[in-house]
Design an enzyme around this catalytic site. Sequence first.
Site, PDB file in Angstrom:
ATOM      1  N   LYS A 150      -8.366 -10.381  11.430  1.00 25.11           N
ATOM      2  CA  LYS A 150      -7.953 -11.499  10.571  1.00 25.11           C
ATOM      3  C   LYS A 150      -7.111 -12.487  11.383  1.00 25.11           C
ATOM      4  CE  LYS A 150      -8.062  -8.653   6.412  1.00 25.11           C
ATOM      5  NZ  LYS A 150      -7.341  -7.784   5.500  1.00 25.11           N
TER       6      LYS A 150
ATOM      7  N   GLN B 297      -1.588  -5.736   3.882  1.00 29.45           N
ATOM      8  CA  GLN B 297      -2.737  -4.880   4.197  1.00 29.45           C
ATOM      9  C   GLN B 297      -2.607  -3.535   3.476  1.00 29.45           C
ATOM     10  OE1 GLN B 297      -5.457  -5.843   6.083  1.00 29.45           O
ATOM     11  NE2 GLN B 297      -6.331  -3.906   5.397  1.00 29.45           N
TER      12      GLN B 297
ATOM     13  N   ASP C 252      -5.509 -12.853  -1.271  1.00 35.36           N
ATOM     14  CA  ASP C 252      -6.397 -11.691  -1.431  1.00 35.36           C
ATOM     15  C   ASP C 252      -6.968 -11.632  -2.847  1.00 35.36           C
ATOM     16  OD1 ASP C 252      -6.964 -10.173   0.798  1.00 35.36           O
ATOM     17  OD2 ASP C 252      -5.104  -9.010   0.711  1.00 35.36           O
TER      18      ASP C 252
END
Length: 295
Positions: free
Chosen positions: A55, A99, A122
């Site tokens: 990412k 994460q 997200d």
Amino acid sequence: MPNSPLILSGKIVSSAVKEDLTKRIAALKQQGIKPGLTAVLVGEDPASQVYVRSKERQSEKLGLNSQVMRLSEETAEDELLAIIEKLNEEKAVHGILVQLPLPRHIDAQRVIEAIDPEKDVDGFHPVSVGKLVLGLDGFVSCTPAGILEILRYYNIETEGKHVVVVGRSNIVGKPMANLMIQKRPSGNATVTLVHTRTPDMGFHTRQADILIAAAGAPEFIGAEMVKEGAVVIDVGINRVDDASRERGYRLVGDVDFDAIKDRVSAITPVPGGVGPMTIAMLLSNTVKSAENSLE
Ligand code: NAD
């Protein structure tokens, strides 16, 4: 002679998405804004480290302000919440991602809910999920958003089609099913969602015009579970032992690609299908957040 299916390439579609983002990033630059994405990684989980690095690399390549906060496995929940609170306040940070999975002593849901929904790139915050269900504009979970992009890019009609989603996770199955029922051109489908408690799953999957497999079970969808001519989207990324490979394993999807490829009209490969779309949509959500900050 068996037909060859159309291979739905996430590499091609993600490149197209990123090309569009490059233009939007240039336009933001004119206004003095560089989209900023901050990833928070807690602990040493090897797969998470790989994802975060990827990412980071891709954000930088596209010209985003990319920051990774690597925190120790022992980080307390309150400490993490305080960090998120600070990131919520920082103007240069347009997107925050934590994460997953988090270490066991941290309540992941609490952490997700601490993120400012305006920066929830997200799309996991209940506000984002609620907007998705209601058909309002918001951040859509990246993997289902990427699947929509693949379907759009290849002009695969969803209206009036029977979409069967396998798996009911909060990040793939549930948002996917909800996107497909929305009253808009890339939705308007009739949706069935099947999961581990569904008896005779094949009865349902065999009726799918579009089958979306997101169970995390290696190659368990075989020819007998798929209708002739169906479109198959394979979300699964599973490691299976393979002594012939240097690294000792290979990646396979939830679908037995070789067994069904002659039966279906279109299919995503693993790797190179849905995988590349997820990060592309994360970058897309970050750019969208930066654009929103101008309003
Ligand atoms: P998850 O484990 O959170 O959820 C899987 C869901 O599938 C669960 O609801 C479970 O009930 C259901 N399920 C499991 N086995 C099943 C079976 N045999 N029959 C029917 N239902 C079954 O997983 P997830 O986070 O949704 O991810 C699913 C898969 O997709 C994993 O392989 C994951 O690695 C992959 N994934 C890929 C991407 C990508 O970028 N391509 C992104 C996210 C997840």
